[in-house]
Design a protein around this motif. Structure first.
Motif, short mmCIF file in Angstrom:
data_model
loop_
_atom_site.label_atom_id
_atom_site.label_comp_id
_atom_site.label_asym_id
_atom_site.label_seq_id
_atom_site.Cartn_x
_atom_site.Cartn_y
_atom_site.Cartn_z
N GLY A 279 0.87 -1.20 -0.08
CA GLY A 279 -0.07 0.04 -0.05
C GLY A 279 0.77 1.17 0.20
N ASP A 280 2.21 1.11 0.36
CA ASP A 280 2.96 2.43 0.30
C ASP A 280 3.55 2.24 -0.98
OD1 ASP A 280 2.81 3.06 3.07
OD2 ASP A 280 4.51 1.51 3.56
N ILE A 281 4.33 3.56 -1.32
CA ILE A 281 4.97 3.69 -2.94
C ILE A 281 6.18 3.99 -2.50
CG2 ILE A 281 2.66 4.23 -3.84
CD1 ILE A 281 3.71 7.11 -3.87
N PHE A 282 7.04 3.78 -3.71
CA PHE A 282 8.39 4.17 -3.57
C PHE A 282 8.66 4.77 -5.05
CE2 PHE A 282 8.74 -0.38 -4.10
CZ PHE A 282 9.29 -0.48 -5.28
N GLY A 283 9.70 5.39 -5.23
CA GLY A 283 10.12 6.25 -6.64
C GLY A 283 9.65 7.33 -6.86
N GLU A 284 8.59 7.83 -6.09
CA GLU A 284 8.07 9.25 -6.24
C GLU A 284 8.89 10.69 -6.29
OE1 GLU A 284 7.96 8.98 -2.15
OE2 GLU A 284 7.63 7.61 -3.24
N MET A 285 9.99 10.38 -5.33
CA MET A 285 11.04 11.36 -5.10
C MET A 285 11.74 11.72 -6.38
SD MET A 285 10.22 12.26 -1.78
CE MET A 285 12.15 12.98 -1.28
N ALA A 286 12.19 10.36 -7.03
CA ALA A 286 12.93 10.64 -8.31
C ALA A 286 11.90 11.31 -9.37
CB ALA A 286 13.32 9.32 -8.85
N TYR A 287 10.65 11.05 -9.40
CA TYR A 287 9.71 11.59 -10.43
C TYR A 287 9.70 13.11 -10.18
CZ TYR A 287 5.88 12.46 -13.69
OH TYR A 287 5.24 12.89 -14.55
N PHE A 288 9.65 13.58 -9.15
CA PHE A 288 9.37 15.02 -8.74
C PHE A 288 10.64 15.76 -8.46
CE2 PHE A 288 5.26 13.16 -7.73
CZ PHE A 288 4.57 13.84 -8.62
N SER A 289 11.89 15.03 -8.63
CA SER A 289 13.23 15.86 -8.21
C SER A 289 13.62 16.49 -9.47
CB SER A 289 14.16 14.83 -7.87
OG SER A 289 14.74 14.22 -9.08
N LYS A 290 14.13 17.59 -9.31
CA LYS A 290 14.67 18.36 -10.52
C LYS A 290 15.62 17.68 -11.55
CE LYS A 290 14.43 22.78 -8.08
NZ LYS A 290 15.19 23.84 -7.27
N LYS A 291 16.49 16.82 -10.86
CA LYS A 291 17.37 16.05 -11.87
C LYS A 291 16.76 14.71 -12.15
CE LYS A 291 21.41 18.02 -9.87
NZ LYS A 291 22.76 17.78 -9.20
N GLY A 292 15.44 14.42 -11.63
CA GLY A 292 14.86 13.07 -11.98
C GLY A 292 15.90 11.79 -11.45
N LYS A 293 16.64 11.99 -10.49
CA LYS A 293 17.36 10.87 -9.90
C LYS A 293 16.76 10.45 -8.58
CE LYS A 293 21.87 11.49 -10.66
NZ LYS A 293 23.24 11.98 -10.36
N ARG A 294 16.99 9.00 -8.41
CA ARG A 294 16.84 8.64 -7.09
C ARG A 294 17.53 9.18 -5.98
NH1 ARG A 294 13.47 3.79 -7.54
NH2 ARG A 294 12.99 3.34 -9.92
N ASN A 295 17.11 9.27 -4.77
CA ASN A 295 17.87 9.68 -3.62
C ASN A 295 18.02 8.35 -2.77
OD1 ASN A 295 15.49 9.88 -2.71
ND2 ASN A 295 15.61 11.98 -2.14
N ALA A 296 17.59 7.28 -2.80
CA ALA A 296 17.35 6.18 -2.05
C ALA A 296 17.53 5.06 -2.65
CB ALA A 296 16.12 6.15 -1.21
N THR A 297 18.07 3.72 -1.94
CA THR A 297 18.08 2.53 -2.47
C THR A 297 16.92 1.91 -1.84
OG1 THR A 297 20.44 2.64 -2.53
CG2 THR A 297 19.51 0.23 -2.65
N VAL A 298 16.11 0.95 -2.50
CA VAL A 298 15.21 0.15 -2.08
C VAL A 298 15.59 -1.26 -2.40
CG1 VAL A 298 12.75 -0.59 -2.68
CG2 VAL A 298 13.52 1.92 -2.94
#
Length: 93
Positions: free
Chosen positions: A30-49
């Protein structure tokens, strides 16, 4: 295994870690991940899942967001909330 693109909507359990290997969160069905990369200016991930259990993952594409603007708004709110939480979290000692 690291996934490319932006992922969200899964069944299972994962842990997220920062660049220094510190646990950021444990996410469950029910949680999500990957959304931070989508909305970041560089489109890069900032975490490892890292998967803790077997997962079923639903990849959400940019086209999905274009077709479903309400979903994009929801993910944007989630990303903003996580940014605020990360800023408020205590740093390394």
């Amino acid at each position: 295994t690291a996934a490319n693109g932006r992922d969200a909507g899964y069944m299972g359990e994962v842990e997220t870690f920062d660049d220094e290997g510190r646990l950021l969160a444990t996410l469950k069905e029910g949680d999500i991940f990957g959304e931070m990369a989508y909305f970041s200016k560089k489109g890069k991930r900032n975490a490892t899942v890292v998967a803790k259990t077997d997962l079923v993952v639903r990849k959400i594409s940019s086209d999905d967001f274009k077709r479903l603007p309400t979903i994009e708004k929801i993910f944007h709110r989630i990303a903003q909330g996580r940014r605020i939480s990360q800023r408020a979290a205590p740093g390394p000692e």
